[in-house]
Design a protein around this motif. Structure first.
Motif, mmCIF file in Angstrom:
data_model
loop_
_atom_site.group_PDB
_atom_site.id
_atom_site.type_symbol
_atom_site.label_atom_id
_atom_site.label_comp_id
_atom_site.label_asym_id
_atom_site.label_seq_id
_atom_site.Cartn_x
_atom_site.Cartn_y
_atom_site.Cartn_z
ATOM 1 N N GLY A 1 22.006 31.950 -8.317
ATOM 2 C CA GLY A 1 20.927 32.891 -8.581
ATOM 3 C C GLY A 1 20.730 33.141 -10.062
ATOM 4 O O GLY A 1 19.594 33.212 -10.549
ATOM 5 N N LEU A 2 21.839 33.260 -10.780
ATOM 6 C CA LEU A 2 21.738 33.513 -12.216
ATOM 7 C C LEU A 2 21.086 32.345 -12.957
ATOM 8 O O LEU A 2 20.424 32.535 -13.972
ATOM 9 C CB LEU A 2 23.132 33.796 -12.793
ATOM 10 C CG LEU A 2 23.694 35.182 -12.469
ATOM 11 C CD1 LEU A 2 25.166 35.267 -12.833
ATOM 12 C CD2 LEU A 2 22.902 36.257 -13.222
ATOM 13 N N LYS A 3 21.265 31.130 -12.438
ATOM 14 C CA LYS A 3 20.629 29.973 -13.072
ATOM 15 C C LYS A 3 19.113 30.021 -12.938
ATOM 16 O O LYS A 3 18.394 29.435 -13.751
ATOM 17 C CB LYS A 3 21.164 28.680 -12.462
ATOM 18 C CG LYS A 3 22.615 28.379 -12.828
ATOM 19 C CD LYS A 3 23.075 27.069 -12.197
ATOM 20 C CE LYS A 3 24.512 26.746 -12.603
ATOM 21 N NZ LYS A 3 24.999 25.494 -11.954
ATOM 22 N N LEU A 4 18.637 30.704 -11.888
ATOM 23 C CA LEU A 4 17.197 30.787 -11.661
ATOM 24 C C LEU A 4 16.553 31.985 -12.349
ATOM 25 O O LEU A 4 15.329 32.085 -12.398
ATOM 26 C CB LEU A 4 16.916 30.879 -10.159
ATOM 27 C CG LEU A 4 17.346 29.683 -9.296
ATOM 28 C CD1 LEU A 4 17.022 29.947 -7.836
ATOM 29 C CD2 LEU A 4 16.648 28.413 -9.772
ATOM 30 N N VAL A 5 17.365 32.884 -12.832
ATOM 31 C CA VAL A 5 16.839 34.127 -13.406
ATOM 32 C C VAL A 5 16.787 34.017 -14.925
ATOM 33 O O VAL A 5 17.782 33.675 -15.562
ATOM 34 C CB VAL A 5 17.705 35.333 -12.992
ATOM 35 C CG1 VAL A 5 17.214 36.594 -13.682
ATOM 36 C CG2 VAL A 5 17.678 35.516 -11.490
ATOM 37 N N ASP A 6 15.644 34.314 -15.465
ATOM 38 C CA ASP A 6 15.501 34.424 -16.913
ATOM 39 C C ASP A 6 15.899 35.845 -17.291
ATOM 40 O O ASP A 6 15.208 36.815 -16.968
ATOM 41 C CB ASP A 6 14.058 34.145 -17.325
ATOM 42 C CG ASP A 6 13.895 34.098 -18.842
ATOM 43 O OD1 ASP A 6 14.540 34.905 -19.532
ATOM 44 O OD2 ASP A 6 13.105 33.275 -19.325
ATOM 45 N N GLU A 7 17.033 35.997 -17.967
ATOM 46 C CA GLU A 7 17.535 37.336 -18.268
ATOM 47 C C GLU A 7 16.585 38.133 -19.147
ATOM 48 O O GLU A 7 16.570 39.369 -19.102
ATOM 49 C CB GLU A 7 18.904 37.231 -18.946
ATOM 50 C CG GLU A 7 20.003 36.713 -18.028
ATOM 51 C CD GLU A 7 21.364 36.792 -18.681
ATOM 52 O OE1 GLU A 7 21.428 37.043 -19.904
ATOM 53 O OE2 GLU A 7 22.379 36.606 -17.968
ATOM 54 N N THR A 8 15.777 37.427 -19.926
ATOM 55 C CA THR A 8 14.823 38.133 -20.791
ATOM 56 C C THR A 8 13.675 38.716 -19.989
ATOM 57 O O THR A 8 13.261 39.859 -20.205
ATOM 58 C CB THR A 8 14.280 37.169 -21.856
ATOM 59 O OG1 THR A 8 15.374 36.613 -22.592
ATOM 60 C CG2 THR A 8 13.354 37.906 -22.816
#
Length: 1014
Positions: free
Chosen positions: A497-504
């Motif tokens: 999931g974190l790979k798909l999420v742009d933290e910005t």
């Protein structure tokens, strides 16, 4: 249960029937039993079960029996199917009795069997699952109160994970019910990584579980089976040999070959299993074969109405079904309007014989019929059945949304493992479905399950969080993995999931995934939870207030509370509570306040403020309907009160918490640590019998691994009090095997138990090493209640072994380290102050400088606590100091008081020490109560000295030569010399003088203590 065997006689299995009958008898006497029956496919597990159930029912009205089978589809998202089937059958046989037994539990049990009515609408979380399990156990306990209940589950190798876990729960918790659980499974299906393998291994460790493995038949049993099938007393020997050889003794294959022989079809059969299984199917007319092919794809059980809808011509269908039933290939299901294959192997063979396109087409027809007429199957199985039909129809556009629907249905039933399986199927199919289809076929998911209110940060084009995205499926899968206990899988999904999420662009969503990773790493006791929590904090630090932000801050403060809190963590908890209050996340607010109360007590040395904060949070949580948060607060408050010496209040709170846990189905979950807090407070008060019974009950329940080390350590402490060092050592080993003992709050008391056992076994260097392993590390704030007793024990051991060369060399440095550690602690209650003064007195004794005043100072404070310990130990030391100072009456008075308190505490070692001191000093104490534990072996035995070596050492301490020792003991001088050499080796000293000094220092003999002064 319908008889399905071709053979009219029951062959062999005498020992197995005896075992099952014995289990029924033991259960009838009040000891629940579990029997696991394994064997290869076709070996006769079902036939054995049929015979046993028939015999059980024949015993009269005192037995009720029911059976449910695990459908093969269960491995793909159909939870609790065998239990639901068994309960339906039980309802038909018991009627109102079952309804009476379920009274008050219907809302919870409806998640297992919708026939009970509407579910209670409670939260679909891990605690809801625990409540379901608890209430199911209660139902069976009630049903088993007036009769013996036999619950059988067939084909456990196909069981879904939720069914396995519920069965395991029943096995562990039905310890007073008259219940026999029987389960059958295929051994040839258990590949190395099959999930049933660890399940069976875990159950086999329990005393009430028996595992039977059915072997194939020998020639004699095959002959008896053939005689029954063919209706002849003595079948042809050549036929017996041939069928035994070709079947290899598998009873089902014997039936198949014998039936083919009887019908004149034996010629032309191949040796392949597939041909044996299909030969009777292929002998039927084409239309019947077509019906069987379609039925095989319908599942282990297929409803008549569904088959009719798929085939359309019901008249032809009935004729074909009649033919298949007459050929013993299908059998009508006695519990509903449908059919099952007589043996699952036949269904597998028919299904495997289909061409790929044929299989896809049949599954599409089932799916279409079920979508058009949903009433054709039960509501509880419809979502999973529809999802599986579309999946095997190879139609991703239809399989994806139905998989999500099945996941929702599984979640509503707290079947989180099955929910996870369906969500993972959706993830598998996602890339095979076009964006246009995704936009128009996927209905909104239930965001509140995954994202707390205010945290959804979907883009505007997603219609205010209305359209489901891949990231949402991943998030829901993370939650399902965490709740099902598959935290390794949860970590992997969260990473994806974190790979798909742009933290910005989506910091809240990224923080949510980080937060869940931190939780799961913490549960797995893996490194990285601090880093994940810190990363999540950075992501939400400057964002508008949200529930996720509050929860991230509260989680960070909670992690620190258990490790090494600082003032920054106090501010984090305060801010988390403020944000949660602002956004209306009430449960998170109280969760943060509970952490805040503990931090204020630990860091601000203000226990009253901490208690008030915790008590207010508990009161505010009572009306929120979040039992897990409420119980966390009650548990923390009880633990805090116990650590401050307020054991009576802790007992009352812990009992309240246990009642609340019981009422919410959480008794075997958070109830474990509440049990530990209650037992520890009872032990502090000297209520040993209550604590013993409580710990024994919890051991019978077999609690989960989390916090089991707490109970194991308490059992070890209790065994030490009784003088049972062997049991205590076993409990220590179990406690240390737990992954949770590395937490400081758990590790220090376990180290203290290890020190006691090492010292009592004559290994003082090992005891010192245990002490140094703790005090030479970092000592987090807020652990006075565990560290002061450890330091007192360590200083006392140094004092006891003064004069032992092995330890004397480094004693000054060790004492300095103990003193420094004690100086770094801040007493927050009279109990802590008393322990601190005890540490100071033991340090003085270790240097030969203690006075009666040292001990009286500690006793004065400890009397105000009302607790028997450590006051009893202080009074023992005070009595010894008074005697050595020449004040014999004062010494006797202290020892009498110490003896009374040691008796209340049930401390055999302390009682023996008091009596030994009084004997050496010539003091007359009150007669030992008849119930007092026996005095342990003399102190010299801790060095492994034999009785004769003790006699030699006593004379050696008086300055006798070897010849004088020999004369007094009537042994030769050479034998005396050998004894002296052995003694020097065991004491670890270089010469006779050191041995004599050590004997005097340890006061091993009455002559060492002078009654009238120093």
């Amino acid at each position: 249960m319908q008889q399905i065997s071709v053979s009219p006689v029951f062959v062999g299995r005498g020992s197995e029937i005896t075992e099952l009958t014995d289990a029924l008898r033991r259960a009838g006497a009040g000891s629940p039993q579990t029997v696991l029956i394994g064997g290869e496919a076709g070996v006769g597990k079902t036939r054995l079960l049929e015979e046993f159930l028939d015999r059980a029912r024949a015993t009269g009205g005192g037995v009720a029996a029911t059976v449910g089978g695990c459908p093969e589809v269960g491995a793909e998202g159909l939870p609790y199917a065998p239990l639901a089937t068994a309960l339906r059958r039980l309802h038909r046989s018991l009627g109102a009795e079952l309804e009476t037994a379920a009274a008050g539990l219907e809302g919870h049990l409806a998640r297992l069997l919708p026939d009970f009515g509407e579910d209670d609408g409670g939260p679909n979380d891990e605690y809801g699952r625990a409540r379901l399990f608890e209430h199911t156990a209660r139902l069976f306990e009630r049903l088993g109160a007036d009769r013996t209940l036999v619950l059988a589950v067939e084909d456990l190798h196909w069981a879904d994970r939720s069914t396995r876990e519920l069965l395991a729960y029943l096995v562990r918790t039905l310890h007073r019910a008259r219940v026999v659980l029987v389960a059958t499974y295929r051994t040839d299906d258990l590949h190395r990584r099959h999930p049933l393998r660890p399940f069976l291994a875990e159950l086999e460790r329990l005393r009430t579980v028996r595992r039977l493995e059915l072997e194939r038949f020998g020639p004699g049993e095959v002959a008896a089976q053939l005689a029954g099938i063919l209706g002849t007393a003595a079948p042809d020997r050549q036929l017996v040999d041939r069928i035994h050889r070709r079947s290899e003794g598998n009873p089902f294959f014997v039936e198949e070959l014998a039936t083919s022989y009887r019908e004149g079809c034996s010629a032309g059969l191949t040796d392949s299993l597939r041909d044996i299984l299909l030969v009777r199917v292929e002998a039927l007319d084409e239309e019947t074969q077509r019906v069987l092919r379609i039925a095989a794809e319908g599942g282990s059980y297929v409803e008549h109405a569904l088959l009719a809808a798929v085939l359309e011509d019901e008249e032809a269908l009935i004729e074909s079904l009649r033919t298949a039933v007459g050929a013993s290939i299908l059998r009508p299901d006695t519990d509903g309007d449908g059919y099952r294959f007589r043996h699952a192997l036949v269904r597998e063979a028919v299904s495997d014989d289909l061409l790929p396109g044929e299989r896809h087409r049949i599954n599409r027809r089932f799916a279409t019929a079920l979508e058009e007429q949903p009433h054709l199957v039960g509501a509880d199985v419809r979502p999973a059945r529809l999802a599986n039909y579309w999946y095997h129809a190879h139609d991703p556009a239809r399989a994806l949304p139905t998989a999500l629907d099945a996941a929702r249905a599984a979640r509503r039933r707290n079947a989180f493992a099955e929910q996870l399986r369906m969500l993972e199927r959706a993830l598998e199919l996602w890339d095979e479905v076009s964006e246009d289809v995704l936009a128009h076929t996927l209905r909104p998911y239930d965001w509140a399950e995954t994202y707390p209110p205010g945290s959804c940060d979907h883009s505007a084009e997603d219609q205010d969080c209305g359209r489901i995205q891949l990231i949402d499926v991943l998030a829901e899968a993370v939650v399902a993995a965490r709740r099902s206990g598959d935290r390794e899988r949860g970590l992997s999904l969260a990473k994806r999931g974190l790979k798909l999420v742009d933290e910005t662009e989506h910091p809240v969503r990224a923080a949510w995934f980080r937060m869940n990773r931190a939780r799961m790493l913490g549960h797995l006791n893996r490194a990285g939870n601090h880093d994940e929590a810190a990363h999540a904090r950075r992501l939400v630090e400057n964002l508008p207030p949200s529930a996720v932000q509050a929860e991230v801050l509260a989680l960070s403060a909670g992690i620190a509370m258990l490790t090494d809190p600082t003032e920054e963590d106090v501010r984090l908890a305060e801010r988390a509570a403020e944000i949660a209050r602002e956004v209306g996340a009430h449960a998170i607010e109280q969760h943060a306040r509970m952490t805040l109360g503990s931090l204020r007590s630990d860091l601000h040395h203000d226990p009253e403020r901490g208690i008030a904060e915790l008590a207010e949070a508990v009161a505010a949580t009572r009306g929120l309907g979040v039992p897990d948060v409420l119980l966390r607060g009650i548990n923390n408050l009880a633990s805090m009160l116990q650590s401050l010496g307020r054991a009576e209040e802790a007992v009352a709170l812990a009992r309240e918490g246990l009642e609340a846990a019981d009422g919410n189905g959480l008794l075997r979950n958070v109830g474990t640590i509440l049990t530990g807090n209650l037992a520890e407070a009872l032990l502090d008060l000297g209520r040993v019998d209550e604590a013993t019974e409580l710990l024994a009950d919890s051991e019978r329940v077999d609690p989960p691994g989390t916090h089991a080390e707490f109970l194991d350590r308490l059992r070890g402490d209790l065994a030490v009090r009784r003088g049972d060092l062997t049991t205590a050592a076993g409990m220590l080993a179990q406690a240390r095997a737990s992954k949770h003992n590395c937490q400081f709050q758990h590790g220090v008391p376990i180290s203290r138990l290890a020190m006691v056992l090492a010292a009592r076994a004559g290994r003082p260097a090992e005891a010192r090493a245990e002490l140094l392993a703790v005090v030479e590390g970092h000592l987090p704030a807020g652990n006075e209640s565990s560290l002061f007793p450890l330091l007192a024990l360590g200083a006392g051991m140094e004092a006891d072994h003064r004069g032992l060369p092995e330890l004397d060399r480094d004693r000054a440095a060790v004492l300095a380290r103990i003193a420094a550690a004690a100086a770094g602690l801040t007493p927050k209650a009279p109990l802590h102050e008393g322990w601190a003064r005890l540490v100071a007195a033991e340090l003085a004794r270790a240097e030969g400088a203690d006075t009666p005043e040292h001990w009286e100072a500690a006793a004065a404070v400890l009397r105000s606590t009302g607790l028997p310990y450590p006051l009893a130990l202080v009074l023992l030391r005070a009595g010894e100091a008074e005697v050595l100072a020449g004040r014999r009456e004062a010494g006797a008075e202290r020892l009498r008081e110490a003896r009374e308190l040691a008796g209340v505490r049930g401390d055999s070692w302390l009682l023996a020490e008091i009596d030994a001191l009084a004997e050496r000093a010539g003091l007359a104490l009150a007669a030992r109560p008849s119930a007092a534990p026996a005095r342990p072996a003399p102190a010299g035995d801790s060095f492994g000295l034999t009785p004769r070596e003790r006699d030699v050492l006593r004379l050696l301490a008086r300055g006798r030569t070897n010849r004088q020792i020999a004369e007094e003991l009537y042994i030769s001088p050479k034998t005396a010399s050998v004894h002296v050499s052995n003694i020097l080796g065991k004491l670890g000293v270089a010469g006779r003088g050191e041995a004599a000094a050590l004997a005097h220092r340890l006061r091993l003999f009455p002559e060492e203590l002078v009654p009238a002064g120093r």
